[in-house]
Design a protein around this motif. Structure first.
Motif, short mmCIF file in Angstrom:
data_model
loop_
_atom_site.label_atom_id
_atom_site.label_comp_id
_atom_site.label_asym_id
_atom_site.label_seq_id
_atom_site.Cartn_x
_atom_site.Cartn_y
_atom_site.Cartn_z
N ALA A 1 0.52 -14.31 -12.40
CA ALA A 1 1.15 -13.04 -12.00
C ALA A 1 0.15 -11.90 -12.07
N PHE A 2 -0.72 -11.94 -13.08
CA PHE A 2 -1.75 -10.90 -13.20
C PHE A 2 -2.68 -10.92 -11.99
N LYS A 3 -3.03 -12.11 -11.53
CA LYS A 3 -3.98 -12.24 -10.43
C LYS A 3 -3.35 -11.94 -9.07
N THR A 4 -2.07 -12.24 -8.92
CA THR A 4 -1.46 -12.16 -7.59
C THR A 4 -0.61 -10.91 -7.37
N ILE A 5 -0.38 -10.12 -8.39
CA ILE A 5 0.44 -8.93 -8.21
C ILE A 5 -0.18 -8.03 -7.13
N ASP A 6 0.66 -7.40 -6.37
CA ASP A 6 0.19 -6.53 -5.28
C ASP A 6 -0.33 -5.22 -5.88
N LYS A 7 -1.63 -5.14 -6.11
CA LYS A 7 -2.22 -3.96 -6.74
C LYS A 7 -2.08 -2.72 -5.87
N THR A 8 -2.17 -2.90 -4.57
CA THR A 8 -2.00 -1.76 -3.68
C THR A 8 -0.61 -1.16 -3.82
N LEU A 9 0.39 -2.02 -3.93
CA LEU A 9 1.77 -1.55 -4.04
C LEU A 9 2.00 -0.80 -5.34
N ILE A 10 1.57 -1.35 -6.47
CA ILE A 10 1.84 -0.67 -7.74
C ILE A 10 1.00 0.60 -7.88
N LEU A 11 -0.17 0.62 -7.26
CA LEU A 11 -0.97 1.84 -7.26
C LEU A 11 -0.30 2.90 -6.40
N GLN A 12 0.29 2.49 -5.29
CA GLN A 12 1.01 3.44 -4.43
C GLN A 12 2.22 4.01 -5.15
N GLU A 13 2.89 3.21 -5.97
CA GLU A 13 4.03 3.70 -6.73
C GLU A 13 3.61 4.82 -7.69
N VAL A 14 2.46 4.64 -8.35
CA VAL A 14 1.95 5.67 -9.25
C VAL A 14 1.58 6.93 -8.46
N ALA A 15 0.95 6.73 -7.29
CA ALA A 15 0.57 7.87 -6.46
C ALA A 15 1.81 8.63 -5.98
N ASN A 16 2.88 7.90 -5.66
CA ASN A 16 4.13 8.55 -5.23
C ASN A 16 4.71 9.42 -6.35
N GLU A 17 4.65 8.91 -7.58
CA GLU A 17 5.14 9.69 -8.71
C GLU A 17 4.31 10.96 -8.89
N MET A 18 3.01 10.84 -8.73
CA MET A 18 2.15 12.00 -8.88
C MET A 18 2.43 13.02 -7.78
N TRP A 19 2.67 12.55 -6.57
CA TRP A 19 3.01 13.45 -5.46
C TRP A 19 4.31 14.21 -5.75
N GLU A 20 5.31 13.52 -6.27
CA GLU A 20 6.55 14.18 -6.63
C GLU A 20 6.33 15.23 -7.72
N ASP A 21 5.45 14.92 -8.67
CA ASP A 21 5.13 15.89 -9.72
C ASP A 21 4.49 17.14 -9.13
#
Length: 234
Positions: free
Chosen positions: A67-87
């Motif tokens: 799971a560590f190797k295959t998780i979609d890093k782009t997706l979870i990074l985008q989620e963090v970026a979305n939170e920062m944009w809302e902030d």
């Protein structure tokens, strides 16, 4: 506490200012940017260690190496970026500027083999138009000393070091220098955007400056040239 839960968990990291050029000698290399996670990382209301400022983080812990190797890093990074944009657009980043220094931590702990895997990411918003630097200057020692005094006074007033702040540089000898938190913003053209810069590179400030400039443009609607103070402590 979290057991097999793979949901995102909020962390609080801490970083320090970079080394100024004046503090670097031929025998002392510049200190690279440092982000620390202490035993208080899960205590978001804990006071930062002395001399450090907050960085808001997101932990994504996985239960298997696959799971560590295959998780979609782009997706979870985008989620963090979305939170920062809302902030930024909500104004939360004004009162909680640690939101501008967000990071993502992906982990897996193999407790049987005592192997620990981790991946850090530090999201930064790119600009639509290239950011150009029209001029750079270093404050004279006397002026810098007055600025640091004003910065430390403003930090004491809020109970911890300011990661992002506003400043008026005053006269060339440092008199009338002023530093305040982001919520003191006005359209005063003498205001300078300041941040505690973790970088020690002579021409490259820390990554969070791009997020700071993005917030300035989308929340304060400041679209023209701005003056930025990259504070590196001597």
């Amino acid at each position: 506490q979290y057991r097999l839960n793979e949901d995102a968990v909020q962390l609080m990291g801490y970083y320090t200012g970079g080394t100024s050029a004046a503090a670097t000698t031929t025998t002392t290399a510049p200190v690279p940017p440092l982000l620390s996670l202490t035993n208080r990382a899960f205590q978001n209301d804990a006071s930062p260690p002395v001399g450090q400022v907050r960085a808001l983080g997101t932990l994504r812990n996985t239960n298997t190496l696959e799971a560590f190797k295959t998780i979609d890093k782009t997706l979870i990074l985008q989620e963090v970026a979305n939170e920062m944009w809302e902030d930024m657009i909500s104004g939360r980043a004004i009162t909680s500027p640690q939101c501008l220094a967000r990071f993502l931590l992906l982990t897996f702990a193999d407790l049987k083999k005592h192997h620990f895997y981790y991946w850090f990411a530090f999201p930064a918003f790119p600009s639509v138009e290239p950011i150009t630097v029209t001029s750079m200057e270093t404050l004279a020692p006397t002026h810098l000393s007055c600025l640091i005094d004003a910065y430390e006074a403003a930090s004491r007033a809020v109970g911890e070091r300011l990661g992002f702040f506003l400043a008026r540089l005053g006269k060339s000898d440092g008199t009338d220098t002023w530093v305040g938190p982001l919520d003191t913003w006005t359209n005063d053209p003498s205001l300078v955007l300041g941040f505690l810069d973790p970088s020690s590179h002579p021409n490259s400030p820390g990554w969070m400056l791009r997020n700071f400039l993005t917030m300035v443009s989308v929340y304060w609607r400041c679209l023209g040239p701005v003056r930025v103070l990259c504070l590196r402590l001597p």
